[in-house]
Motif scaffolding. Structure first.
Motif, PDB file in Angstrom:
ATOM      1  N   ILE A  32       0.849  -1.181   0.000  1.00  0.00           N
ATOM      2  CA  ILE A  32       0.000   0.000   0.000  1.00  0.00           C
ATOM      3  C   ILE A  32       0.891   1.238   0.000  1.00  0.00           C
ATOM      4  O   ILE A  32       1.836   1.331   0.792  1.00  0.00           O
ATOM      5  N   ALA A  33       0.594   2.185  -0.888  1.00  0.00           N
ATOM      6  CA  ALA A  33       1.207   3.511  -0.843  1.00  0.00           C
ATOM      7  C   ALA A  33       0.297   4.368   0.014  1.00  0.00           C
ATOM      8  O   ALA A  33      -0.926   4.362  -0.168  1.00  0.00           O
ATOM      9  N   GLU A  34       0.877   5.088   0.966  1.00  0.00           N
ATOM     10  CA  GLU A  34       0.061   5.891   1.863  1.00  0.00           C
ATOM     11  C   GLU A  34       0.573   7.324   1.955  1.00  0.00           C
ATOM     12  O   GLU A  34       1.751   7.584   1.733  1.00  0.00           O
ATOM     13  N   ARG A  35      -0.355   8.225   2.285  1.00  0.00           N
ATOM     14  CA  ARG A  35      -0.035   9.625   2.552  1.00  0.00           C
ATOM     15  C   ARG A  35      -0.653   9.990   3.891  1.00  0.00           C
ATOM     16  O   ARG A  35      -1.848   9.777   4.125  1.00  0.00           O
ATOM     17  N   VAL A  36       0.194  10.513   4.781  1.00  0.00           N
ATOM     18  CA  VAL A  36      -0.274  10.956   6.091  1.00  0.00           C
ATOM     19  C   VAL A  36       0.088  12.432   6.223  1.00  0.00           C
ATOM     20  O   VAL A  36       1.263  12.793   6.182  1.00  0.00           O
ATOM     21  N   PRO A  37      -0.918  13.314   6.352  1.00  0.00           N
ATOM     22  CA  PRO A  37      -0.624  14.742   6.463  1.00  0.00           C
ATOM     23  C   PRO A  37      -0.022  15.110   7.820  1.00  0.00           C
ATOM     24  O   PRO A  37      -0.065  14.323   8.772  1.00  0.00           O
ATOM     25  N   ALA A  38       0.511  16.314   7.885  1.00  0.00           N
ATOM     26  CA  ALA A  38       1.115  16.825   9.116  1.00  0.00           C
ATOM     27  C   ALA A  38       0.158  16.674  10.289  1.00  0.00           C
ATOM     28  O   ALA A  38      -1.026  16.981  10.184  1.00  0.00           O
ATOM     29  N   GLY A  39       0.675  16.146  11.397  1.00  0.00           N
ATOM     30  CA  GLY A  39      -0.105  16.022  12.622  1.00  0.00           C
ATOM     31  C   GLY A  39      -0.993  14.801  12.724  1.00  0.00           C
ATOM     32  O   GLY A  39      -1.562  14.541  13.774  1.00  0.00           O
ATOM     33  N   ALA A  40      -1.122  14.030  11.652  1.00  0.00           N
ATOM     34  CA  ALA A  40      -2.011  12.856  11.671  1.00  0.00           C
ATOM     35  C   ALA A  40      -1.270  11.630  12.207  1.00  0.00           C
ATOM     36  O   ALA A  40      -0.043  11.543  12.161  1.00  0.00           O
ATOM     37  N   GLU A  91       4.657  13.783  12.877  1.00  0.00           N
ATOM     38  CA  GLU A  91       4.802  14.932  13.763  1.00  0.00           C
ATOM     39  C   GLU A  91       5.492  16.096  13.062  1.00  0.00           C
ATOM     40  O   GLU A  91       5.822  17.088  13.691  1.00  0.00           O
ATOM     41  N   SER A  92       5.722  15.962  11.760  1.00  0.00           N
ATOM     42  CA  SER A  92       6.413  16.996  10.987  1.00  0.00           C
ATOM     43  C   SER A  92       5.393  17.962  10.379  1.00  0.00           C
ATOM     44  O   SER A  92       4.190  17.685  10.380  1.00  0.00           O
ATOM     45  N   PRO A  93       5.867  19.085   9.812  1.00  0.00           N
ATOM     46  CA  PRO A  93       4.944  20.048   9.190  1.00  0.00           C
ATOM     47  C   PRO A  93       4.573  19.708   7.746  1.00  0.00           C
ATOM     48  O   PRO A  93       3.826  20.445   7.117  1.00  0.00           O
TER      49      PRO A  93
END
Length: 113
Positions: A32-40, A91-93
């Motif tokens: 699975i390719a995933e994207r997790v936005p900042a703070g999630a 935890e990154s921006p």
């Protein structure tokens, strides 16, 4: 056979803001390719049978495994054995993009901790 990418892969949303694309979806393995936005972050959990490998394509993330925090940067990966409680966090921006390979598939194998 034809190449697969995010434009043609089965897409889903998790955690209300994160994206996943099934690049390989079989009972014996998933990629699975995933994207997790900042703070999630995902909920802390473990898998009874599946072994997983997380590989960071861009950005940086923290994976907490059984109480230990491990930072992963672009180009780094981490293997998680079955039964190990873990939690993926951004935890990154910036967004973090990564691959998660599971053997066998995690379908029906996730237990929230």
């Amino acid at each position: 056979m034809k190449p697969i990418d995010r434009t043609c892969a089965e897409h889903y949303v998790w955690g209300g803001v994160c994206d996943g694309w099934h690049l390989v979806k079989r009972d014996d393995m998933s990629i699975i390719a995933e994207r997790v936005p900042a703070g999630a972050r995902e909920a802390r959990h473990f898998h009874a049978a599946a072994r997983q490998f997380f590989f960071i394509l861009s950005g940086c993330a923290v994976i907490e495994i059984n109480g230990e925090r491990i930072s992963l940067m672009e180009g780094q990966g981490l293997e998680i054995a079955p039964g190990m409680p873990h939690q993926f966090m951004n935890e990154s921006p910036e967004d973090v993009h990564f691959l998660v390979v599971s053997h066998p598939s995690t379908k029906g194998d996730r237990i929230n901790a």
